[in-house]
Design an enzyme around this catalytic site. Structure first.
Site, PDB file in Angstrom:
ATOM      1  N   ASP A 274       0.868  -1.177   0.000  1.00 43.35           N
ATOM      2  CA  ASP A 274       0.000   0.000   0.000  1.00 43.35           C
ATOM      3  C   ASP A 274       0.909   1.233   0.000  1.00 43.35           C
ATOM      4  O   ASP A 274       2.109   1.149   0.270  1.00 43.35           O
ATOM      5  CB  ASP A 274      -0.949  -0.007   1.207  1.00 43.35           C
ATOM      6  CG  ASP A 274      -2.141   0.936   1.002  1.00 43.35           C
ATOM      7  OD1 ASP A 274      -2.152   1.694   0.026  1.00 43.35           O
ATOM      8  OD2 ASP A 274      -3.058   0.922   1.843  1.00 43.35           O
TER       9      ASP A 274
HETATM   10  C1  NOJ Z   1      -3.978   4.039   0.254  1.00 42.33           C
HETATM   11  C2  NOJ Z   1      -5.158   3.141   0.561  1.00 42.33           C
HETATM   12  O1  NOJ Z   1      -4.970   2.517   1.815  1.00 42.33           O
HETATM   13  C3  NOJ Z   1      -5.409   2.083  -0.489  1.00 42.33           C
HETATM   14  O2  NOJ Z   1      -6.617   1.421  -0.194  1.00 42.33           O
HETATM   15  C4  NOJ Z   1      -5.422   2.688  -1.864  1.00 42.33           C
HETATM   16  O3  NOJ Z   1      -5.688   1.693  -2.828  1.00 42.33           O
HETATM   17  C5  NOJ Z   1      -4.084   3.374  -2.116  1.00 42.33           C
HETATM   18  N1  NOJ Z   1      -3.885   4.427  -1.138  1.00 42.33           N
HETATM   19  C6  NOJ Z   1      -3.983   3.965  -3.510  1.00 42.33           C
HETATM   20  O4  NOJ Z   1      -4.751   5.095  -3.621  1.00 42.33           O
END
Ligand code: NOJ
Length: 732
Positions: A274
């Site tokens: 993530d």
């Molecule tokens: C952070 C988030 O936790 C995740 O769910 C998301 O897909 C990513 N950012 C990309 O935007």
């Protein structure tokens, strides 16, 4: 193909041969680049720190925010046509509950208990995202089971029950990727990403990005099952989570990422971290050394680095002997495999169709409406206040902050979604349509939540608005109140210490009730999570929980209010009475004592406000006796359960049959009951249907902390929706 065509460029060659061939041609630097995900476009999530990175054509993936197919193709052309090996980039984006056509948020989808609708809307999301945005890969579905509605991200998941989440996860994966590998190869199918692996939803106190303390057993019992189902359904990517599992951060967790996912479940796709997850190992006090961060993440099985570019140190680490080339190759193979499987080498460019032509097709909007109709949950309906007969009403008061606030239906991940009247008609617009002969009196009543939301809105009040609302209520035959959360009050980093209504809304309910006397006061409550407002709700005659249901929201809400549609949503997440009751969820474990285990300050009301599975209808359903008999043949099924369900009311309606199992004695303690299956059925007035369940040995088994399943002989109770039950014995 000519003689000189390399194997990897030949679509007739098996995927594995193409992967091996391409890998053998790559330099170390090219390999490392495949493991990076960069950014192009304007970030819409203010929490995603950082911005656009400079483009490198050999990069593995781009997370693009706003470019659309044209921009994507221009960059893709450089990667495919102007680099040595021409490896296409995989384009990712958060297509969570729709690309342009906005569908209900995932938690609301789950309340429909119709996974087939989620499959359909995910299919539409994929088509729009591919044709309009050039997206090959969505960071969806979020499949985390969550027990704490203070955590703002409960809106993104399918509720609290692993079996429900499994069904919706499977549906979403099939919707995005298709049913077969052949289907997935076709343009218009995009890669799904199961996230966040694993246990992020257990954040302490519901605070986002917090520590999680997850026992091995809880990991297997609650958090892993939806991921296992998603992998079985064919999901080819996962996103590792921010939290840590038993002390090891998810991004560097060999047990979850390799031992479970790869070795036990046979997953051969790739894992992306993530946002900033690799460098966050520093914040987690795991390691501040980028070398350790990279080596541990890759060795654990995390293949791609989202957005923080720590993996740029791969070549130097390999050269220094700190990271083995075999580890790097394994990760690169996984990324390439997915690119080959999905046909990216064969169709690297997205169609450049004008948005108006590729999006918002009538059938897409119909799907949005169908999903909204089934997602809304009727929580209260005293003296059959609903449905309303519009013809008898002279004056209808529309009071509350959300009548003209369309964002309230869009929710958190709706960056590209238009929230104008044309696309997302407001409740106010639809009320005009549904009450054509009545005089409508509108009053906002209290401050509306701002886009940025939160504290200032929650705390604000306005005496003049309140007085005007009371006057409107006094003059009307019926009062329709909009309440609840604004569009951005749940979602990522939107944790709340309290999940009550804002004080100004509670005050509004009181003022309106006082002015209305005995006339009906009906609330339409928006939210991305369960809200706990039991006390304030006592003076409401009816409550329809409309969640954040996307483009069909206002139409569906009016159809339900006026009886054109019979509400059939059921709660996929328990509503607590007060925040102090959290966690409270359907498959909680058995207490050691009853009675004295209860909160002493709510003696009469120790159960939840509205339990999992709750939801009213305008008709009545009656259950016959439940029978459980040994299955006819030896196989997966151990027993067959049967129950009849009749519609004994006057209106056609849909009932969800929830199958709950209680294991009365076992070598490891058991939940009071757990959901083993559900089935939604449609019944005409007077109609009776038999609902059958094959009770498999797997359903009767429980899981241990090492992931092994145990089937113990003994007594069980099976219940159908808590309305009828039968005891049966599994013999040794
Ligand atoms: C952070 C988030 O936790 C995740 O769910 C998301 O897909 C990513 N950012 C990309 O935007």
């Amino acid at each position: 193909m000519t003689q000189e065509t390399p194997i990897y460029k030949d679509p007739k060659q098996p995927v594995e041969a193409r992967v091996r061939d391409l890998l053998s041609r790559m330099t170390l630097e090219e390999k490392a680049d495949q493991l990076l995900q960069g950014l192009i476009g304007k970030d819409v999530n203010p929490n995603n720190l950082g911005g656009e990175n400079s483009f490198r054509p050999t990069i593995g993936s781009i997370l693009s925010y706003s470019g659309g197919s044209k921009a994507r193709n221009a960059f893709q052309r450089i990667a495919v046509e102007n680099t040595r090996l021409g490896i296409p980039i995989i384009w990712g984006y958060d297509v969570i509950h729709g690309w342009r056509t906005c569908f209900p948020v995932s938690l609301a989808q789950a309340c429909s208990f119709r996974p087939e609708l989620t499959e359909k809307l995910s299919r539409v999301s994929a088509l729009e995202a591919w044709t309009d945005g050039g997206v090959d890969w969505t960071f969806s579905p979020m499949v985390e089971v969550a027990h704490d509605p203070r955590w703002g991200r409960v809106v993104e998941g399918y509720g609290e029950d692993p079996v429900t989440a499994q069904a919706f996860t499977t549906a979403a994966v099939v919707g995005y990727q298709g049913k077969t590998p052949e289907e997935w190869k076709q343009p218009g199918y995009i890669a799904a990403c199961l996230k966040h692996f694993v246990g992020y939803s257990a954040s302490e106190g519901g605070r986002d990005y917090h520590y999680t303390d997850i026992s091995p057993r809880a990991l297997w019992e609650y958090y892993l099952p939806p991921f296992e189902a998603g992998v079985a359904a064919g999901a080819r990517t996962l996103m590792s989570s921010f939290n840590d599992i038993c002390g090891t951060p998810a991004v560097a967790n060999h047990y979850t990422e390799t031992e479970i996912l790869r070795n036990q479940w046979g997953f051969t796709g790739f894992i992306v971290s993530d946002w900033g997850g690799v460098s966050q190992l520093k914040a987690q006090r795991y390691s501040s050394d980028p070398a350790v961060q990279t080596v541990h993440s890759l060795e654990a099985g995390n293949d791609m680095d989202m957005a923080d570019f720590v993996f740029t140190n791969i070549p130097e680490l390999v050269k220094a002997g700190k990271l083995s080339i075999a580890t790097v190759d394994l990760a690169v193979e996984r990324v390439l495999r997915v690119k080959f499987e999905m046909g990216l080498f064969e169709h690297p460019y997205a169609p450049e169709v004008p948005t108006e032509e590729s999006c918002w097709k009538p059938e897409y909007l119909e799907t949005a409406l169908a999903a909204a109709r089934e997602a809304m949950v009727l929580l209260k309906n005293e003296k059959q206040t609903l449905p309303l007969a519009p013809s008898g009403l002279k004056r209808v008061a529309l009071i509350g902050p959300h009548w003209k606030n369309n964002l309230v239906h869009i929710g958190w991940w709706g960056a590209l979604v238009k929230d104008d009247e044309k696309h997302a008609p407001s409740l106010f617009t639809k009320a005009q349509e549904f009450f054509p002969d009545a005089e409508l009196v509108y009053e906002q009543g209290c401050p509306a939540p701002s886009v940025k939301s939160n504290l200032e809105t929650l705390a604000a009040r306005d005496e003049a608005l309140l007085q005007a609302a009371a006057a409107a209520a006094a003059s009307a035959d019926v009062i329709l109140l909009t309440l609840g959360e604004g569009g951005h009050q749940s979602g990522e980093y939107k944790s709340r210490r309290d999940i009550a209504l804002p004080p100004c809304q509670e005050e509004l309910i009181a003022a309106v009730r006082k002015a209305a006397g005995d006339k009906p006061v009906i609330a339409l409550v928006s939210g991305g999570r369960p809200l706990a407002f039991q006390d304030a709700a006592r003076s409401l005659d009816a409550i329809l929980y409309i969640w954040q249901c996307g483009y069909g929201a206002s139409q569906a809400a009016m159809e339900i209010l006026t009886g054109k549609v019979n509400p059939s949503g059921r709660l996929a997440m328990t509503f607590p009475r007060t925040v102090g009751q959290i966690p409270v969820y359907v498959n909680q474990h058995h207490p050691a004592r009853f009675g004295l285990n209860e909160y002493q300050d709510i003696p009469e009301e120790n159960g939840p406000w509205f339990p999992f599975g709750y939801g009213l209808s305008y008709t009545e359903f009656t259950y016959g006796d439940l029978s459980v008999t040994p299955a006819a043949s030896e196989g997966a099924a151990a027993f067959t359960a049967k129950v009849t369900v009749s519609n004994t009311g006057k209106m056609a309606g849909s009932e969800t049959v929830f199958w709950y199992l209680s294991d009365l004695e076992a070598s490891l303690t058991q939940p009071l009951k757990r959901v083993i299956a559900f089935r939604k059925i449609d019944l005409q007035p007077g109609e009776t249907r038999e609902v059958t369940l094959s009770v498999t040995r797997d359903m009767l088994s429980y899981v241990r902390g090492d992931g092994s399943k145990v089937l113990e002989p003994g007594d069980f109770i099976l219940s159908a929706s808590g309305k009828t039950e039968a005891k049966f014995t599994l013999n040794a």
